[in-house]
Design a protein around this motif. Structure first.
Motif, PDB file in Angstrom:
ATOM      1  N   GLU A  58      49.136  17.988  17.528  1.00 14.49           N
ATOM      2  CA  GLU A  58      47.673  17.986  17.437  1.00 14.49           C
ATOM      3  C   GLU A  58      47.158  19.073  16.502  1.00 14.49           C
ATOM      4  N   GLY A  59      47.934  20.149  16.334  1.00 19.59           N
ATOM      5  CA  GLY A  59      47.460  21.271  15.531  1.00 19.59           C
ATOM      6  C   GLY A  59      47.815  21.207  14.061  1.00 19.59           C
ATOM      7  N   CYS A  60      48.666  20.279  13.677  1.00 19.91           N
ATOM      8  CA  CYS A  60      49.068  20.221  12.265  1.00 19.91           C
ATOM      9  C   CYS A  60      47.911  19.694  11.408  1.00 19.91           C
ATOM     10  N   PRO A  61      47.445  20.479  10.440  1.00 27.67           N
ATOM     11  CA  PRO A  61      46.282  20.082   9.650  1.00 27.67           C
ATOM     12  C   PRO A  61      46.564  18.951   8.654  1.00 27.67           C
ATOM     13  N   SER A  62      47.828  18.678   8.392  1.00 20.82           N
ATOM     14  CA  SER A  62      48.151  17.630   7.418  1.00 20.82           C
ATOM     15  C   SER A  62      48.846  16.431   8.065  1.00 20.82           C
ATOM     16  N   ASP A  63      48.828  16.387   9.398  1.00 24.83           N
ATOM     17  CA  ASP A  63      49.461  15.282  10.134  1.00 24.83           C
ATOM     18  C   ASP A  63      50.907  15.053   9.700  1.00 24.83           C
ATOM     19  N   SER A  64      51.611  16.148   9.478  1.00 23.41           N
ATOM     20  CA  SER A  64      52.993  16.043   8.997  1.00 23.41           C
ATOM     21  C   SER A  64      54.019  15.952  10.104  1.00 23.41           C
ATOM     22  N   ILE A  65      53.609  16.265  11.325  1.00 25.21           N
ATOM     23  CA  ILE A  65      54.535  16.179  12.448  1.00 25.21           C
ATOM     24  C   ILE A  65      54.462  14.771  13.035  1.00 25.21           C
ATOM     25  N   LYS A  66      55.588  14.118  13.039  1.00 24.98           N
ATOM     26  CA  LYS A  66      55.667  12.746  13.541  1.00 24.98           C
ATOM     27  C   LYS A  66      56.346  12.741  14.909  1.00 24.98           C
ATOM     28  N   ILE A  67      55.879  11.891  15.778  1.00 22.81           N
ATOM     29  CA  ILE A  67      56.460  11.738  17.117  1.00 22.81           C
ATOM     30  C   ILE A  67      56.688  10.249  17.371  1.00 22.81           C
ATOM     31  N   ALA A  68      57.828   9.945  17.959  1.00 19.18           N
ATOM     32  CA  ALA A  68      58.102   8.552  18.321  1.00 19.18           C
ATOM     33  C   ALA A  68      59.018   8.511  19.541  1.00 19.18           C
ATOM     34  N   SER A  69      59.077   7.368  20.158  1.00 17.10           N
ATOM     35  CA  SER A  69      59.940   7.208  21.332  1.00 17.10           C
ATOM     36  C   SER A  69      61.359   6.821  20.944  1.00 17.10           C
ATOM     37  N   GLU A  70      61.575   6.567  19.641  1.00 17.90           N
ATOM     38  CA  GLU A  70      62.912   6.233  19.153  1.00 17.90           C
ATOM     39  C   GLU A  70      63.288   7.158  18.012  1.00 17.90           C
ATOM     40  N   SER A  71      64.556   7.191  17.690  1.00 22.56           N
ATOM     41  CA  SER A  71      65.063   8.044  16.617  1.00 22.56           C
ATOM     42  C   SER A  71      64.452   7.666  15.272  1.00 22.56           C
ATOM     43  N   PHE A  72      64.183   8.693  14.461  1.00 17.84           N
ATOM     44  CA  PHE A  72      63.681   8.464  13.100  1.00 17.84           C
ATOM     45  C   PHE A  72      64.808   8.210  12.093  1.00 17.84           C
ATOM     46  N   HIS A  73      66.016   8.496  12.486  1.00 19.80           N
ATOM     47  CA  HIS A  73      67.167   8.318  11.590  1.00 19.80           C
ATOM     48  C   HIS A  73      66.935   8.990  10.236  1.00 19.80           C
TER      49      HIS A  73
END
Ligand code: F3S
Length: 80
Positions: A58-73
């Protein structure tokens, strides 16, 4: 839950390492990267760190942190 930093959009603001010091560190250019899996997004984040992860997300100003329920590989844009 899995996380990865999109280093192409990270502006090295440094907020994520403050919110989640056990999850994010910085490279020599100050760009963030996930510590658990060398920023591959393949390691399931322990539940004890989910709150920190949400704060960083929520705090990343450039929306660079990605979250998912599966691996990003290794691909930050996998689920975009
Ligand atoms: Fe980069 Fe966002 Fe962290 S800009 S340093 S990923 S808070």
């Amino acid at each position: 839950m899995y996380t990865i930093v999109d280093k192409d959009t990270c502006i090295a603001c440094g907020a994520c390492g403050v919110s989640a010091p056990d999850l994010f560190d910085y490279d020599e250019e100050g760009l963030a990267e996930g510590m658990l899996d060398h920023n591959q997004g393949t390691c399931n984040v322990p539940s004890s760190l989910h709150e920190d992860l949400q704060d960083a997300f929520e705090g990343c100003p450039s929306d660079s942190i990605k979250i998912a329920s599966e691996s990003f590989h290794g691909d930050p844009l996998m689920f975009d």
